[in-house]
Design a protein around this motif. Structure first.
Motif, PDB file in Angstrom:
ATOM      1  N   GLU A   1      -4.315   8.592  -0.249  1.00  0.00           N
ATOM      2  CA  GLU A   1      -3.225   8.896  -1.182  1.00  0.00           C
ATOM      3  C   GLU A   1      -3.727   9.255  -2.572  1.00  0.00           C
ATOM      4  O   GLU A   1      -2.954   9.726  -3.407  1.00  0.00           O
ATOM      5  CB  GLU A   1      -2.274   7.689  -1.275  1.00  0.00           C
ATOM      6  N   LEU A   2      -5.009   9.009  -2.831  1.00  0.00           N
ATOM      7  CA  LEU A   2      -5.560   9.322  -4.154  1.00  0.00           C
ATOM      8  C   LEU A   2      -5.599  10.826  -4.371  1.00  0.00           C
ATOM      9  O   LEU A   2      -5.915  11.597  -3.474  1.00  0.00           O
ATOM     10  CB  LEU A   2      -6.967   8.755  -4.294  1.00  0.00           C
TER      11      LEU A   2
ATOM     12  N   THR B   1      -5.684   3.728   3.712  1.00  0.00           N
ATOM     13  CA  THR B   1      -4.386   4.206   3.236  1.00  0.00           C
ATOM     14  C   THR B   1      -4.446   4.617   1.770  1.00  0.00           C
ATOM     15  O   THR B   1      -3.949   5.676   1.377  1.00  0.00           O
ATOM     16  CB  THR B   1      -3.331   3.110   3.420  1.00  0.00           C
ATOM     17  N   VAL B   2      -5.098   3.778   0.972  1.00  0.00           N
ATOM     18  CA  VAL B   2      -5.163   4.034  -0.469  1.00  0.00           C
ATOM     19  C   VAL B   2      -5.971   5.289  -0.767  1.00  0.00           C
ATOM     20  O   VAL B   2      -5.554   6.136  -1.569  1.00  0.00           O
ATOM     21  CB  VAL B   2      -5.761   2.808  -1.193  1.00  0.00           C
TER      22      VAL B   2
ATOM     23  N   PRO C   1      -2.011   3.945  -6.107  1.00  0.00           N
ATOM     24  CA  PRO C   1      -3.278   3.885  -5.377  1.00  0.00           C
ATOM     25  C   PRO C   1      -4.455   3.421  -6.238  1.00  0.00           C
ATOM     26  O   PRO C   1      -5.303   2.669  -5.778  1.00  0.00           O
ATOM     27  CB  PRO C   1      -3.477   5.326  -4.901  1.00  0.00           C
TER      28      PRO C   1
ATOM     29  N   THR D   1       0.823  -1.217   0.000  1.00  0.00           N
ATOM     30  CA  THR D   1       0.000   0.000   0.000  1.00  0.00           C
ATOM     31  C   THR D   1       0.854   1.263   0.000  1.00  0.00           C
ATOM     32  O   THR D   1       0.375   2.331  -0.376  1.00  0.00           O
ATOM     33  CB  THR D   1      -0.942   0.031   1.218  1.00  0.00           C
TER      34      THR D   1
ATOM     35  N   ARG E   1     -11.172  11.311  -6.185  1.00  0.00           N
ATOM     36  CA  ARG E   1     -11.147  10.741  -4.843  1.00  0.00           C
ATOM     37  C   ARG E   1     -12.546  10.556  -4.281  1.00  0.00           C
ATOM     38  O   ARG E   1     -12.861   9.534  -3.679  1.00  0.00           O
ATOM     39  CB  ARG E   1     -10.325  11.637  -3.932  1.00  0.00           C
TER      40      ARG E   1
END
Length: 597
Positions: free
Chosen positions: A145-146, A141-142, A109, A104, A150
């Protein structure tokens, strides 16, 4: 010493040198030249390694510095087999968890998101809770980070998670919540923290309207598809589902914060505005229940709304819940109706409210519960709410409501209950300062004509109509016992007596016909039993048994002969009781008119 084959044990189709060669080729190939079959083969090698207790080797391979670019390109294909191992909790799940954490951090992402969504969408029913608990931290987490799309991704993730969560059975008792056999409560705890994290992130960004909308949609869908099914009680405030309802929806920075974030208050959602029109009615019904019955965040609810206005708005949700056949919905609807009514003063609801569709449908739904619901506790609660509703109507509204119910109920028990309330209202109206035309004047005659009628005339089954007829006779007896002066002042006494005389005349005819019918049925039953007894004795003398008997009268043929006899005798006693009430009413009337009986 093994080299690249640490990622995987040798498979039946590839030896150690072949594996090393393939991995080296992947390292040397530009990402844009990798083919779909390369990704599939990489995943297969990883799965084979995990199948041979190779979780530690997978972790070393993923963390190896010289494989980092390969992980950026192809690492996302290992997510599914690694999650599967964590869920099974059989072969070094901590190594798999560490591998997932590393992936991850270094994988793209958007590719990770696609892999995780595929996992949750394809989850097997037996491991739903375990899978949700495993993937939610990865999703968190993903998503954080986008950079692009989003909000849409958050919506997809929350929808996919809830799709699976609502497949789990909802616990209904305290012990079931403690046992949490299917993991729903644990999932709720994890999901609450996940949404809290997303909401806190949105609060830091003032211009992310799309994200606000997605979070609001999730909260409303959670209300409709999960909390509406759950049994929530204030005396179980430490239960996981109660905490989920309060923390994820209200007290912790979730729904309440989300509502603030999306610039929408609870009152706007419930009572007015474009949000109220666009959102699912069941979601808002559950929100109203949590607010007004369970009192969650009621301290922050505006105090400017009058109890009558709150009731008027809540009637939409009450009607929605009471129209359901689900016990959890009915319980919430009854509780919301009771609480909304309790805050209104008696005799304060104006007749104009009865013109609103919801003020017609809600009482009709209560009537349906009273007459059709097989669960006694729901019928008992519905009767309490039904009476509470009557108590809050003003005199004109009561008059109109009684007329409506007498015309539409088609149930002797409900009609009898209405007639009993009419008598109580007449008694109330005779008290000083309570006089009104609706229960003392000419308007009362319209209502009385509906009460004192025999719908099917001489063909009326008095036994099935007993509740209504007995209450009607009790009302008549009360009317003739009371001093006729209030009626004389309004000029309705003569018409009241005329209606009474016509009613009692038809009732006598019905009683005579019904008594004759039921007496004949009882005599036939007795003769039939004598015949059967005689045939049985004859058969015994001949050394044989009669194999079948013919029942001549089958009006109550599904009952045993003894039960038939009891029913028929009870009917005759009922007719005697009706007749005695009629006689007493005539006797009192004659005394009032000074005419010898």
């Amino acid at each position: 010493m093994k080299t690249e084959t640490d990622v995987c044990e040798e498979t039946p189709t590839m030896d150690e040198d072949q594996v090393n060669s393939v991995i080296q080729r992947w390292r040397d190939t530009p990402e844009e030249d990798l083919k779909p079959e390369d990704y599939e083969q990489f995943r297969s090698l990883g799965s084979a390694c995990l199948a041979e207790n190779g979780a530690a080797r997978i972790l070393r391979f993923i963390e190896d510095e010289k494989n980092q670019q390969l992980m950026v390109s192809m690492g996302h294909t290992l997510v599914a087999p690694l999650v599967n191992e964590v869920v099974k909790k059989e072969k070094c799940p901590h190594h798999c968890q560490a591998a997932l954490t590393h992936l991850t951090r270094i994988c793209r992402p958007d590719e990770l998101l696609h892999s995780l969504l595929q996992i949750i969408q394809d989850v097997h029913p037996t491991v739903i809770s375990e899978t949700i608990i495993t993937v939610v931290p990865l999703f968190q987490t993903v998503l954080l980070e986008l950079e692009e799309r989003r909000a849409a991704s958050v919506g997809l993730v929350l929808s996919a998670l809830l799709d699976q969560l609502v497949r789990l059975p909802v616990p209904h008792t305290e012990q079931q919540e403690v046992d949490d056999e299917f993991g729903l409560c644990h999932c709720c705890e994890v999901l609450a923290q996940f949404v809290k994290c997303l909401t806190e992130d949105v609060k830091r960004k003032d211009d992310d309207d799309e994200m606000r909308a997605e979070l609001l949609q999730f909260c409303l869908r959670t209300l409709r598809e999960l909390l509406l099914e759950a049994e929530l009680k204030q005396d179980r405030k430490l239960s996981p589902l109660w905490l989920f309802a309060t923390e994820i929806m209200f007290y912790c920075p979730t729904l309440q914060a989300t509502l603030v974030v999306v610039k929408a208050s609870v009152s706007e959602l419930l009572f007015y505005g474009s949000l109220r029109k666009s959102q699912c009615k069941e979601s808002r019904a559950c929100l109203a229940y949590l607010l007004f019955v369970q009192l969650i965040t009621v301290d922050s609810f505006p105090a400017v709304f009058s109890p009558v206005f709150v009731l008027q708005c809540n009637m939409e949700y009450i009607s929605q819940l009471l129209s359901s056949k689900k016990e959890s919905h009915l319980l919430k609807g009854l509780a919301l109706c009771a609480k909304s009514l309790e805050n209104v003063q008696d005799n304060r609801l104006p007749v104009s409210l009865l013109e609103l569709p919801t003020f017609y449908s809600a009482p009709q739904n209560l009537r349906r519960i009273l007459t059709d619901c097989p669960m006694q506790h729901l019928r008992k609660s519905a009767l309490h709410v039904f009476q509470l509703f009557i108590d809050k109507l003003d005199v004109e509204a009561k008059h109109k409501f009684f007329r409506c119910m007498l015309k539409t109920s088609s149930h002797a028990g409900v009609e009898g209950y209405i007639v009993k309330n009419i008598r109580n209202q007449v008694e109330f109206s005779m008290e000083p300062a309570n006089g009104n035309k609706w229960f003392l004047g000419e308007e009362f005659l319209w209502l009385l004509a509906l009460v004192l009628c025999v719908p099917q005339a001489a063909e009326t089954d008095l036994l099935n109509s007993m509740d209504r007829i007995m209450e009607s006779l009790n009302l008549l007896r009360y009317l003739v016992i009371r001093d006729k002066e209030p009626w004389s002042k309004t000029g309705v006494w003569a018409e009241l007596c005329r209606i009474k005389d016509e009613y009692l005349k038809m009732l006598r005819v019905c009683i005579g016909l019904s008594r004759g019918y039921y007496s004949a049925e009882l005599n036939a039953l007795r003769e039939d039993q004598k015949l059967k007894a005689r045939e049985a004795r004859d058969a015994a003398r001949c050394g044989r048994l009669v194999s079948g008997m013919t029942v001549k009268h089958e009006k109550v043929s599904n009952m045993s002969p003894e039960v038939q006899r009891q029913v028929l005798q009870s009917a005759l006693v009922t007719f005697d009781l009706m007749e005695s009430l009629i006689f007493r009413i005539d006797e009192i009337t004659a005394e009032n008119l000074k005419i010898p009986t």
